[in-house]
Design a protein around this motif. Structure first.
Motif, short mmCIF file in Angstrom:
data_model
loop_
_atom_site.label_atom_id
_atom_site.label_comp_id
_atom_site.label_asym_id
_atom_site.label_seq_id
_atom_site.Cartn_x
_atom_site.Cartn_y
_atom_site.Cartn_z
N MET A 1 38.48 43.54 40.73
CA MET A 1 37.51 43.92 39.71
C MET A 1 36.37 44.70 40.36
N GLY A 2 35.65 45.45 39.58
CA GLY A 2 34.67 46.38 40.10
C GLY A 2 33.51 45.76 40.85
N LEU A 3 33.25 44.47 40.71
CA LEU A 3 32.14 43.87 41.45
C LEU A 3 32.38 43.89 42.95
N ASP A 4 33.60 44.15 43.37
CA ASP A 4 33.88 44.26 44.80
C ASP A 4 33.20 45.48 45.39
N GLY A 5 32.70 46.37 44.55
CA GLY A 5 31.94 47.52 45.05
C GLY A 5 30.63 47.11 45.68
N ALA A 19 30.90 34.72 34.31
CA ALA A 19 30.15 35.05 33.09
C ALA A 19 30.82 36.18 32.32
N ILE A 20 31.32 37.18 33.04
CA ILE A 20 31.99 38.32 32.38
C ILE A 20 33.27 37.87 31.68
N ARG A 21 34.06 37.07 32.39
CA ARG A 21 35.34 36.63 31.82
C ARG A 21 35.16 35.72 30.60
N SER A 22 34.08 34.93 30.62
CA SER A 22 33.84 34.02 29.49
C SER A 22 33.09 34.70 28.35
N GLY A 23 32.65 35.95 28.58
CA GLY A 23 31.87 36.65 27.56
C GLY A 23 30.48 36.09 27.40
N ARG A 24 29.94 35.50 28.47
CA ARG A 24 28.63 34.86 28.38
C ARG A 24 27.58 35.52 29.28
N LEU A 25 27.63 36.81 29.36
CA LEU A 25 26.58 37.51 30.09
C LEU A 25 25.25 37.31 29.39
N SER A 26 24.21 37.07 30.15
CA SER A 26 22.88 36.83 29.59
C SER A 26 22.28 38.13 29.06
N ALA A 43 22.95 46.10 39.60
CA ALA A 43 22.51 46.43 38.24
C ALA A 43 23.48 47.42 37.59
N GLN A 44 23.89 48.44 38.34
CA GLN A 44 24.84 49.41 37.79
C GLN A 44 26.16 48.76 37.44
N LEU A 45 26.64 47.88 38.30
CA LEU A 45 27.92 47.20 38.03
C LEU A 45 27.82 46.29 36.82
N LEU A 46 26.69 45.59 36.67
CA LEU A 46 26.51 44.74 35.50
C LEU A 46 26.42 45.57 34.22
N ALA A 47 25.69 46.69 34.30
CA ALA A 47 25.60 47.56 33.12
C ALA A 47 26.98 48.10 32.77
N ALA A 48 27.76 48.47 33.78
CA ALA A 48 29.12 48.96 33.54
C ALA A 48 29.97 47.87 32.90
N ALA A 49 29.82 46.63 33.37
CA ALA A 49 30.58 45.52 32.79
C ALA A 49 30.23 45.31 31.32
N MET A 50 28.97 45.51 30.97
CA MET A 50 28.54 45.33 29.58
C MET A 50 29.07 46.43 28.67
N GLU A 51 29.33 47.61 29.22
CA GLU A 51 29.79 48.73 28.41
C GLU A 51 31.29 49.00 28.54
N CYS A 52 31.94 48.35 29.50
CA CYS A 52 33.33 48.65 29.85
C CYS A 52 34.28 48.48 28.66
N THR A 53 35.22 49.42 28.52
CA THR A 53 36.25 49.33 27.47
C THR A 53 37.62 49.03 28.08
N GLY A 54 37.66 48.79 29.40
CA GLY A 54 38.92 48.47 30.07
C GLY A 54 39.28 47.01 29.93
N ASP A 56 39.65 44.76 32.46
CA ASP A 56 39.06 43.87 33.46
C ASP A 56 37.69 44.41 33.85
N ALA A 57 36.68 44.05 33.09
CA ALA A 57 35.34 44.64 33.27
C ALA A 57 34.66 44.16 34.55
N PRO A 58 33.95 45.05 35.23
CA PRO A 58 33.93 46.49 34.99
C PRO A 58 35.12 47.16 35.68
N CYS A 59 35.90 47.89 34.93
CA CYS A 59 37.10 48.51 35.51
C CYS A 59 36.76 49.72 36.36
N LEU A 60 35.61 50.34 36.11
CA LEU A 60 35.09 51.50 36.84
C LEU A 60 35.94 52.75 36.66
#
Length: 318
Positions: A1-5, A19-26, A43-54, A56-60
């Motif tokens: 997943m993209g957080l490895d960046g 939090a991402i997998r459970s849909g419980r991002l604050s 911050a960029q990765l979290l924002a990407a996860a919130m907007e991701c349409t793939g 496995d968010a964030p798919c990047l």
């Protein structure tokens, strides 16, 4: 997943993945850590996860992630006034009003505040109102190198994510990957100077590639005993950001160390260091080197840059 960046910070990334997998991002995160610790990357990765349409968010790789990472997503808004020392109440109120306008194309409307410590009390209270009752699609990412500067009420409305230093072997490996032609001893010294933070290490490594204008001005003034020139230099550097200031100090320290080595029979390719060695005693060069090292330590310890500049100027006159 993209957080490895984001290198290191494994416990923090595991927390975010859950939090991402459970849909419980604050709706509110306070990302804290010194300059160069990776706050903006997270911050960029979290924002990407919130907007991701793939899947496995964030798919990047989806269009939404790519827009976030390139800074072109219409629903990820940076709230800052870089030309001002503090972010104004008016700017926070504008963001608060904007938060109630639904997203243009994304799932959420994300507000990134890169200098949360530079919000005055009025601006923080204005932000608190939206943090207490945000719209369901709103999210706020506060970045700060001094989270203690924020009101307790603001901090209590956010999940704090504290960045941690990288393990030494991880940092050295990343530096070796980025700078394959560099001497390993130099990279090890850069890693040690960075305190374990990649952003700091990269700034220091890049600063060594060429003499910075401020370093050249320091070398000329210090070599020539130009007190007025040193004063003008340090007064001008008071306006630098910490990530700009630290590489200058590191270059100054290296030049002084090289000059000291010349006084003791060593060699250096830097003409500035050779000139210093001709004009100053070994004792004076050692004292100056220690003074600059102390200033560098203060810089990473979040001492105010104007105070560092004033103290260094005084010590270099002794």
């Amino acid at each position: 997943m993209g957080l490895d960046g984001l290198l290191g910070n494994e416990r923090l990334k595991a927390q975010m993945r859950a939090a991402i997998r459970s849909g419980r991002l604050s709706h509110g995160y306070l990302i804290s850590g010194p300059d160069g610790s990776g706050k903006r990357t997270l911050a960029q990765l979290l924002a990407a996860a919130m907007e991701c349409t793939g899947a496995d968010a964030p798919c990047l790789s989806c269009a939404a992630c790519r827009k976030v990472l390139s800074g072109n997503h219409p629903d990820v808004v940076t709230v800052d006034e870089p030309e001002k020392k503090q972010v104004s109440v008016e700017r926070i109120r504008q963001a608060r009003a904007d938060a109630f306008i639904r997203p243009n194309e994304g799932k959420r409307k994300v507000f990134l505040i890169p200098r949360a410590q530079d919000l005055g009390t009025g601006a923080q209270n204005a932000l608190l109102k939206i943090l207490e009752e945000p719209p369901s699609y709103g999210a706020f990412l506060l970045l700060s190198d001094a989270p203690e500067a924020l009101l307790p009420t603001v901090r209590s409305r956010c999940v704090e994510l504290r960045m941690t230093p990288l393990e030494a072997d991880v940092l050295r490996a990343e530096l070796a990957r980025r700078y394959p032609g560099r001497d390993r001893g130099d990279l090890d010294e850069i890693a040690a100077q960075s305190g374990g933070f990649l952003g700091r290490a990269v700034s220091l490594a890049e600063a060594e590639a060429a003499v910075l204008p401020q370093t050249a001005a320091f070398a000329a003034a210090y070599t020539g005993g130009d007190t007025l020139g040193l004063l003008e230099l340090f007064c001008g550097m008071e306006r630098l950001k910490r990530a700009q200031f630290a590489p200058v100090l590191e270059q100054m320290r290296r030049l002084l160390a090289d000059a000291l080595a010349v006084r003791q029979g060593g060699r250096t390719a830097a003409p500035e260091a050779r000139a210093m060695a001709e004009k100053h005693t070994a004792r004076a060069l050692l004292d100056a080197c220690e003074a600059v090292q102390g200033a560098l330590d203060d810089c990473w310890g979040n001492v105010g840059i104007p105070n560092i500049c004033a103290g260094l100027f005084v010590k270099l006159q002794k």
